[in-house]
Design a protein around this motif. Structure first.
Motif, PDB file in Angstrom:
ATOM      1  N   SER A  11       0.825  -1.206   0.000  1.00 41.73           N
ATOM      2  CA  SER A  11       0.000   0.000   0.000  1.00 41.73           C
ATOM      3  C   SER A  11       0.861   1.259   0.000  1.00 41.73           C
ATOM      4  CB  SER A  11      -0.932   0.005   1.213  1.00 41.73           C
ATOM      5  OG  SER A  11      -0.190  -0.126   2.383  1.00 41.73           O
ATOM      6  N   LYS A  15       1.291   3.043  -6.714  1.00 45.23           N
ATOM      7  CA  LYS A  15       0.759   2.261  -7.842  1.00 45.23           C
ATOM      8  C   LYS A  15      -0.356   2.989  -8.592  1.00 45.23           C
ATOM      9  CE  LYS A  15      -0.590  -1.243  -5.344  1.00 45.23           C
ATOM     10  NZ  LYS A  15      -0.308  -0.801  -3.972  1.00 45.23           N
ATOM     11  N   GLY A  34      -7.819  -2.387  -5.706  1.00 45.88           N
ATOM     12  CA  GLY A  34      -7.927  -2.153  -4.261  1.00 45.88           C
ATOM     13  C   GLY A  34      -9.256  -1.476  -3.931  1.00 45.88           C
ATOM     14  N   ALA A  35      -9.712  -0.597  -4.841  1.00 41.63           N
ATOM     15  CA  ALA A  35     -10.973   0.116  -4.614  1.00 41.63           C
ATOM     16  C   ALA A  35     -12.141  -0.870  -4.549  1.00 41.63           C
ATOM     17  CB  ALA A  35     -11.202   1.145  -5.722  1.00 41.63           C
ATOM     18  N   TYR A  37     -11.961  -4.009  -3.260  1.00 41.82           N
ATOM     19  CA  TYR A  37     -11.943  -4.590  -1.905  1.00 41.82           C
ATOM     20  C   TYR A  37     -12.445  -3.546  -0.898  1.00 41.82           C
ATOM     21  CZ  TYR A  37      -9.528  -8.575  -3.850  1.00 41.82           C
ATOM     22  OH  TYR A  37      -9.232  -9.690  -4.594  1.00 41.82           O
ATOM     23  N   ARG A  38     -12.102  -2.293  -1.143  1.00 43.33           N
ATOM     24  CA  ARG A  38     -12.582  -1.222  -0.258  1.00 43.33           C
ATOM     25  C   ARG A  38     -14.110  -1.117  -0.311  1.00 43.33           C
ATOM     26  NH1 ARG A  38      -8.766   2.788   1.254  1.00 43.33           N
ATOM     27  NH2 ARG A  38      -6.683   2.110   0.677  1.00 43.33           N
ATOM     28  N   ARG A  86     -12.003   5.838   1.133  1.00 43.49           N
ATOM     29  CA  ARG A  86     -10.574   6.163   1.328  1.00 43.49           C
ATOM     30  C   ARG A  86     -10.185   6.389   2.788  1.00 43.49           C
ATOM     31  NH1 ARG A  86      -8.177   4.096  -2.878  1.00 43.49           N
ATOM     32  NH2 ARG A  86      -9.733   4.167  -4.499  1.00 43.49           N
ATOM     33  N   SER A  91      -9.653   1.301   4.863  1.00 42.48           N
ATOM     34  CA  SER A  91      -8.381   0.687   4.416  1.00 42.48           C
ATOM     35  C   SER A  91      -8.120  -0.600   5.180  1.00 42.48           C
ATOM     36  CB  SER A  91      -7.189   1.618   4.674  1.00 42.48           C
ATOM     37  OG  SER A  91      -7.349   2.821   3.998  1.00 42.48           O
ATOM     38  N   SER A  95      -8.329  -4.665   3.900  1.00 37.83           N
ATOM     39  CA  SER A  95      -7.281  -5.654   4.127  1.00 37.83           C
ATOM     40  C   SER A  95      -7.888  -6.896   4.795  1.00 37.83           C
ATOM     41  CB  SER A  95      -6.173  -5.028   4.982  1.00 37.83           C
ATOM     42  OG  SER A  95      -5.105  -5.901   5.150  1.00 37.83           O
ATOM     43  N   ARG A 104     -12.186 -12.982  -2.663  1.00 35.82           N
ATOM     44  CA  ARG A 104     -11.153 -12.838  -3.696  1.00 35.82           C
ATOM     45  C   ARG A 104     -11.635 -13.443  -5.016  1.00 35.82           C
ATOM     46  NH1 ARG A 104      -6.935 -10.633  -1.635  1.00 35.82           N
ATOM     47  NH2 ARG A 104      -6.154 -10.559  -3.742  1.00 35.82           N
ATOM     48  N   ARG A 125      -2.554  -6.391  -5.603  1.00 35.09           N
ATOM     49  CA  ARG A 125      -1.575  -7.200  -4.863  1.00 35.09           C
ATOM     50  C   ARG A 125      -1.328  -8.550  -5.544  1.00 35.09           C
ATOM     51  NH1 ARG A 125      -2.746  -3.112  -2.809  1.00 35.09           N
ATOM     52  NH2 ARG A 125      -2.505  -2.387  -0.663  1.00 35.09           N
ATOM     53  N   ASP A 126      -2.340  -9.008  -6.313  1.00 35.89           N
ATOM     54  CA  ASP A 126      -2.276 -10.351  -6.899  1.00 35.89           C
ATOM     55  C   ASP A 126      -2.461 -10.299  -8.409  1.00 35.89           C
ATOM     56  OD1 ASP A 126      -4.847  -9.407  -6.940  1.00 35.89           O
ATOM     57  OD2 ASP A 126      -5.791 -11.337  -6.530  1.00 35.89           O
ATOM     58  N   ILE A 127      -2.189  -9.155  -9.011  1.00 41.60           N
ATOM     59  CA  ILE A 127      -2.474  -9.017 -10.451  1.00 41.60           C
ATOM     60  C   ILE A 127      -1.511  -9.898 -11.269  1.00 41.60           C
ATOM     61  CG2 ILE A 127      -2.837  -7.405 -12.356  1.00 41.60           C
ATOM     62  CD1 ILE A 127      -4.670  -6.988  -9.870  1.00 41.60           C
ATOM     63  N   ARG A 175      -0.681  -3.141   7.627  1.00 51.52           N
ATOM     64  CA  ARG A 175      -1.306  -3.651   6.397  1.00 51.52           C
ATOM     65  C   ARG A 175      -0.303  -4.461   5.575  1.00 51.52           C
ATOM     66  NH1 ARG A 175      -4.535  -0.826   2.273  1.00 51.52           N
ATOM     67  NH2 ARG A 175      -3.558   1.182   2.675  1.00 51.52           N
ATOM     68  N   ARG A 182      -1.190 -13.306   4.538  1.00 48.54           N
ATOM     69  CA  ARG A 182      -2.481 -14.002   4.487  1.00 48.54           C
ATOM     70  C   ARG A 182      -2.324 -15.316   3.718  1.00 48.54           C
ATOM     71  NH1 ARG A 182      -4.623  -9.437   0.566  1.00 48.54           N
ATOM     72  NH2 ARG A 182      -3.841 -10.306  -1.382  1.00 48.54           N
TER      73      ARG A 182
HETATM   74  O1   DC Z   1      -4.535  -0.806  -2.935  1.00 50.15           O
HETATM   75  P1   DC Z   1      -5.407  -0.484  -1.711  1.00 50.15           P
HETATM   76  O2   DC Z   1      -4.615   0.041  -0.562  1.00 50.15           O
HETATM   77  O3   DC Z   1      -6.547   0.404  -2.060  1.00 50.15           O
HETATM   78  O4   DC Z   1      -6.007  -1.913  -1.276  1.00 50.15           O
HETATM   79  C1   DC Z   1      -6.831  -2.076  -0.147  1.00 50.15           C
HETATM   80  C2   DC Z   1      -6.669  -3.481   0.408  1.00 50.15           C
HETATM   81  O5   DC Z   1      -7.191  -4.447  -0.512  1.00 50.15           O
HETATM   82  C3   DC Z   1      -5.219  -3.918   0.669  1.00 50.15           C
HETATM   83  O6   DC Z   1      -4.894  -3.856   2.042  1.00 50.15           O
HETATM   84  C4   DC Z   1      -5.122  -5.337   0.176  1.00 50.15           C
HETATM   85  C5   DC Z   1      -6.357  -5.586  -0.614  1.00 50.15           C
HETATM   86  N1   DC Z   1      -6.098  -5.881  -2.035  1.00 50.15           N
HETATM   87  C6   DC Z   1      -5.896  -7.192  -2.389  1.00 50.15           C
HETATM   88  O7   DC Z   1      -5.846  -8.063  -1.527  1.00 50.15           O
HETATM   89  N2   DC Z   1      -5.758  -7.519  -3.704  1.00 50.15           N
HETATM   90  C7   DC Z   1      -5.793  -6.574  -4.650  1.00 50.15           C
HETATM   91  N3   DC Z   1      -5.656  -6.929  -5.941  1.00 50.15           N
HETATM   92  C8   DC Z   1      -5.969  -5.216  -4.303  1.00 50.15           C
HETATM   93  C9   DC Z   1      -6.106  -4.893  -2.971  1.00 50.15           C
END
Ligand code: DC
Length: 222
Positions: A11, A15, A34-35, A37-38, A86, A91, A95, A104, A125-127, A175, A182
């Motif tokens: 984070s 990015k 990430g948005a 998951y938010r 935000r 946040s 997570s 997921r 994070r997992d792209i 975070r 995880r």
């Molecule tokens: O990028 P960000 O800070 O807005 O993401 C928020 C949360 O979402 C971050 O703590 C981890 C999770 N996340 C994820 O697990 N996989 C993603 N592709 C994007 C975000």
């Protein structure tokens, strides 16, 4: 032909900012995963659903209308929640829900559908490891926790949000720990990703470096 570009990293590594600028330069779209998951965390928190209740959260996702607009705005059940997602609470909540395998799977499926035609830059994070395993360009963006906290403080100050360096640094470290430890799809660099350390680089220098990597990987001069 337009391909997809993967950007992963912890984070506040920059990015989203870089993905936005690249999208503009290349005529691509930016999808901020990430948005998503938010948005899930935000809705669960407002619906009184515990952030570790996987069944309820998966059911909630099935019933929610989440629209990721090209201009970056996030529309949840018809309401623009771009700013509301935000906060620090959301946040941490994001997570938390991102640990759930069912959450997921649902979001990864949505992300893959959105970018199926190519021309997208996804940041998350997992792209590179899960969502776009075959992307020709994968960037792993890192920066020291201190550099990231300093940037967040400045960003918050610019927005008029109160910013305490120590608590922001603590949140970032917490975070980082959660996201890398995880069980499902933890944050890690894909084998074929190129690492870019942004700690001592300006935004323009990072964009320049990423454009170089795109050229190296695809032979496409941008
Ligand atoms: O990028 P960000 O800070 O807005 O993401 C928020 C949360 O979402 C971050 O703590 C981890 C999770 N996340 C994820 O697990 N996989 C993603 N592709 C994007 C975000």
């Amino acid at each position: 032909m337009k391909f997809n570009i993967a950007i992963d990293g912890p984070s506040a590594a920059g990015k989203s900012t870089i993905a936005d600028l690249l999208a503009e330069r290349l005529g691509y779209n930016h999808l901020d995963t990430g948005a998503m998951y938010r948005a899930v965390a935000y809705k669960a928190m407002n619906s009184g659903i515990a952030l570790d209740d996987e069944d309820k959260i998966v059911e909630m996702i099935g019933n929610m209308d989440l629209q990721m607009k090209i201009d970056g705005s996030v529309i949840l059940d018809g309401n623009d929640v771009s700013e509301a997602i935000r906060t620090n609470e959301v946040s941490m909540g994001a997570s938390d829900v991102s640990k759930l395998q069912g959450c997921r799977e649902a979001l990864v499926a949505m992300q893959q559908k959105i970018c199926a035609e190519g021309g997208y830059i996804l940041d998350g994070r997992d792209i590179g490891t899960v969502v776009l395993k075959d992307a020709p360009v994968k960037i792993f963006m890192v920066a020291s926790a201190e550099a990231r906290a300093e940037r967040r403080v400045l960003q918050n100050q610019e927005k008029g949000i109160e910013a305490d360096y120590e608590s922001i640094l603590e949140d970032i470290k917490k975070r980082d720990y959660q996201d890398t430890h995880r069980e499902h799809s933890p944050l890690r660099k894909a084998e074929d990703a190129v690492e870019v350390d942004t700690s001592d680089l300006s935004i323009e220098e990072v964009v320049h470096r990423v454009l170089e990597i795109i050229e190296e990987k695809t032979g496409d001069k941008k």
